[in-house]
Structure formats: C-alpha cells, structure tokens
Design a protein around this motif. Structure first.
Motif, short mmCIF file in Angstrom:
data_model
loop_
_atom_site.label_atom_id
_atom_site.label_comp_id
_atom_site.label_asym_id
_atom_site.label_seq_id
_atom_site.Cartn_x
_atom_site.Cartn_y
_atom_site.Cartn_z
N ARG A 182 0.73 29.62 23.34
CA ARG A 182 -0.62 29.41 22.79
C ARG A 182 -1.21 28.04 23.14
O ARG A 182 -2.43 27.88 23.07
N PHE A 183 -0.38 27.08 23.45
CA PHE A 183 -0.87 25.72 23.67
C PHE A 183 -0.37 25.17 25.00
O PHE A 183 0.65 25.61 25.53
N LYS A 184 -1.11 24.17 25.48
CA LYS A 184 -0.71 23.49 26.72
C LYS A 184 -0.90 22.00 26.55
O LYS A 184 -1.57 21.53 25.60
N GLN A 185 -0.30 21.23 27.43
CA GLN A 185 -0.42 19.78 27.40
C GLN A 185 -1.90 19.38 27.45
O GLN A 185 -2.67 19.92 28.24
N LEU B 87 5.72 20.62 16.08
CA LEU B 87 5.20 21.72 15.27
C LEU B 87 5.56 23.05 15.91
O LEU B 87 5.51 23.18 17.14
N GLU B 88 5.90 24.03 15.08
CA GLU B 88 6.16 25.37 15.60
C GLU B 88 4.86 26.00 16.08
O GLU B 88 3.84 25.93 15.40
N GLU B 89 4.92 26.62 17.24
CA GLU B 89 3.73 27.24 17.83
C GLU B 89 3.09 28.25 16.89
O GLU B 89 1.85 28.34 16.81
N ASP B 90 3.89 29.01 16.14
CA ASP B 90 3.37 30.08 15.30
C ASP B 90 3.05 29.61 13.88
O ASP B 90 2.71 30.44 13.02
#
Length: 329
Positions: free
Chosen positions: A90-93, A114-117
């Motif tokens: 879900r996220f990128k640098q 942080l956990e992605e979900d």
C-alpha cells in the motif's frame, strides 16, 4: 535517533530526551520519519498512571506493573515513509502519511515502524504534518461513536466539551452528517465552536445546559464533566448517550438501560484499520473538517507541553513539531 523516554510513572518531569536505537521495519511494516506528533489526554494518563480505580490492575498489567513496558509515548503522528518492508503493497518510499499508534505508542521519536494494515493512511494534501498528526485519535473517536449512534439528517445533537480535540471533531462530523448541533463550552471558546459549524452554543459558566427546555436525539459527552442525570432529562426516548471517556457504566447508567429505551455508548477503542482515516482525509480535502491546534511545541519542550495539557483547558489539539527540536543534534 532522538526520542522522549520515561522509565517511571509520575509528573511531566519523568520525560527525558535521549538517543535510542533506530527501528528496522519488518516485512509487513513501513518505517516513518516522524514530522509531528501530539500530546493527548491518553498520553497524560499513561505517563502519570491516572486511571479509574476499577481499571487499576488491568492498566498496570497493560502498561507495566512497576515501570512502563513501552518507554516511548506518543499515540498519533504524521510523517514521511523512509523504508518499506518487502511485503508492503500500500505504501512506497516518500509517501506522506498520518497514523494512530495506540497499541504500541512510540510516536515521541524521530522514527516509528507501523504495520501496513493498521490505522495509517496517506496524509490529506491540503494541511501540514502538524495538523495531520492531530487527526488520528480525536477525529477517529468522534466518527466511530457518531456512526454507532446512527445519526440521521435533521436529528439534534448536543456535544458537551465542544472545544476539545474529540469535541471539536464531533461538532463538525455531526454537522456533516446533517444534524442540528449544539455545543457546550466555556466563554472563551464560544466563537471557536460557532466557527466549527455549531447551530447553537451554550456557555456552561453562565448557563445550566440542562435548563433550556431543549431535548436531543444524541448527547455526546466528550470530557466526562456533565451530570448524567441532567443529560438523561434532555435525551429523547430512543435517543443515544455517548461518553467517550467513561469505560464502565455507573449504577445510574445500568438502571437507565434496564428501565428506559435510551441507548448508552461508553468508551472503547475504534477499530485499528485505515478506513476511518481515509474517510477523514476526504473530509479534510473537501473543506468539511478543520483541525483545531491550540499550541505547537518542539520535542525538547515536551515537559512544558505535558504540563499545559494536564491543566485540562486546551482548545482542540497540542502538536509537537519534531523538526524544531534542537537538543542532542
């Protein structure tokens, strides 16, 4: 990295700025460079171990029997993604995010995994990191309880403590949902609450909020300072009473549940997902939700910030800007 550490419960002076090890994200985590965090009432209670007597033992087990298990406080943040775990999708640098960190704390630091979900989402594009950091707990709490109350357009809602963090969001979200909103606050905050969209305001320092003859579909107690019996006189049959700070029902509350059609919603954590944050992001970007910030501090002013919040008179939120920190460079 720099972080605020506390190794014992007590007054604000137990907080110390120290160098600690920088965390490494797991395969399902993101590493966020924290740009801003906040000082919440929950931080104050955890630091001082001020909890209701009935919750003393469970809180000790959760927070730490003799000393804090989690030595870095901070329960909401905004920042930039620096690294992502190998399984993160879900996220990128470089992503700008905001998040709640209620379960693990840890936002009083330069970096946080942080956990992605979990409750993390892309930051609203039209506000600062400081403003974004002040959304994940107060606004999410207000949204969660107002949704549970099932507010419909045209209903009447009274918000007691309308100028605080949760209260200021409750006024705006209830208004967005189509309610007619009355805010209760002190003299100095009347104009603020009006500016947030309240249709009516009551100054509790000069007027008894329960004596104006009005009744409400929902009463939202944001600070636990009103009289429950007074609220019940104002609450319509089949209406809903919300208290976001009271975890256990009193005898009077239990009796009300048994003998009336009025519903009671008491303190509990909202689901630890990103759905609410994404919804709140949309409201902010639409101009339907304003973040009220009372004061800004730097990380090395954290003791002063805790002292201020502990007085119990803040308007909206108190924000810590991490990039203004000067000690231990």
């Amino acid at each position: 990295m720099k972080a605020i550490v506390y190794t014992r419960y007590g007054p604000p002076d137990v907080l110390e700025l120290k160098q600690v090890e920088k965390p490494i994200p797991k395969e399902n985590e993101i590493l966020v460079k924290v740009k801003a965090t906040t000082v919440t009432v929950a931080d104050i209670r955890s630091r001082s171990f001020t909890v209701p007597p009935a919750f003393w033992l469970p809180a000790r087990i959760t927070l730490g029997i003799r000393k804090p298990k989690k030595e870095i406080l901070g329960m909401e943040l905004a920042g930039e993604v620096e690294l992502v775990g190998e399984n993160v999708k879900r996220f990128k640098q470089g992503d700008q995010v905001f998040a709640a960190s209620l379960t693990g704390f840890g936002a009083y630091a330069e970096y946080k995994c942080l956990e992605e979900d979990g409750p993390v989402a892309i930051k609203p594009s039209n506000i600062t990191y400081g403003e974004a950091a002040a959304i994940p707990i107060g606004a999410r709490t207000a949204l969660y309880f107002l949704r549970r109350a099932g507010i419909k357009s045209g209903q009447s809602v009274l918000v007691y403590g309308a100028s605080g963090s949760v209260g200021s969001y409750a006024v705006q979200i209830a208004k967005y949902l189509g309610a007619n909103v009355t805010g209760v606050c002190s003299t100095t905050n009347l104009e603020l609450v009006k500016s947030l969209g309240a249709d009516n305001v009551i100054d509790y320092t000069v007027e008894d909020f329960s004596s104006n003859g009005e009744t409400y579909d929902v009463i939202f107690e944001a600070v636990n300072k009103s009289s429950f019996s007074a609220c019940m006189k104002l609450l319509k049959n089949n209406g809903t009473y919300i208290n976001v700070t009271e975890p256990l029902p009193s005898v009077e509350m239990l009796w009300t549940k048994l003998t009336s059609s009025k519903k009671l919603l008491l303190s509990r954590n909202s689901p630890e997902t990103s759905e609410a944050l994404n919804f709140l992001k949309e409201l902010v970007e639409m101009g339907k939700l304003e973040v009220v910030v009372d004061r800004y501090y730097s990380l090395d002013e954290i003791i002063e910030a805790h002292r201020y919040v502990e007085k119990g008179h803040k308007k909206g939120n108190v924000v810590i800007n991490m990039e203004n920190t000067h000690l231990l460079e």
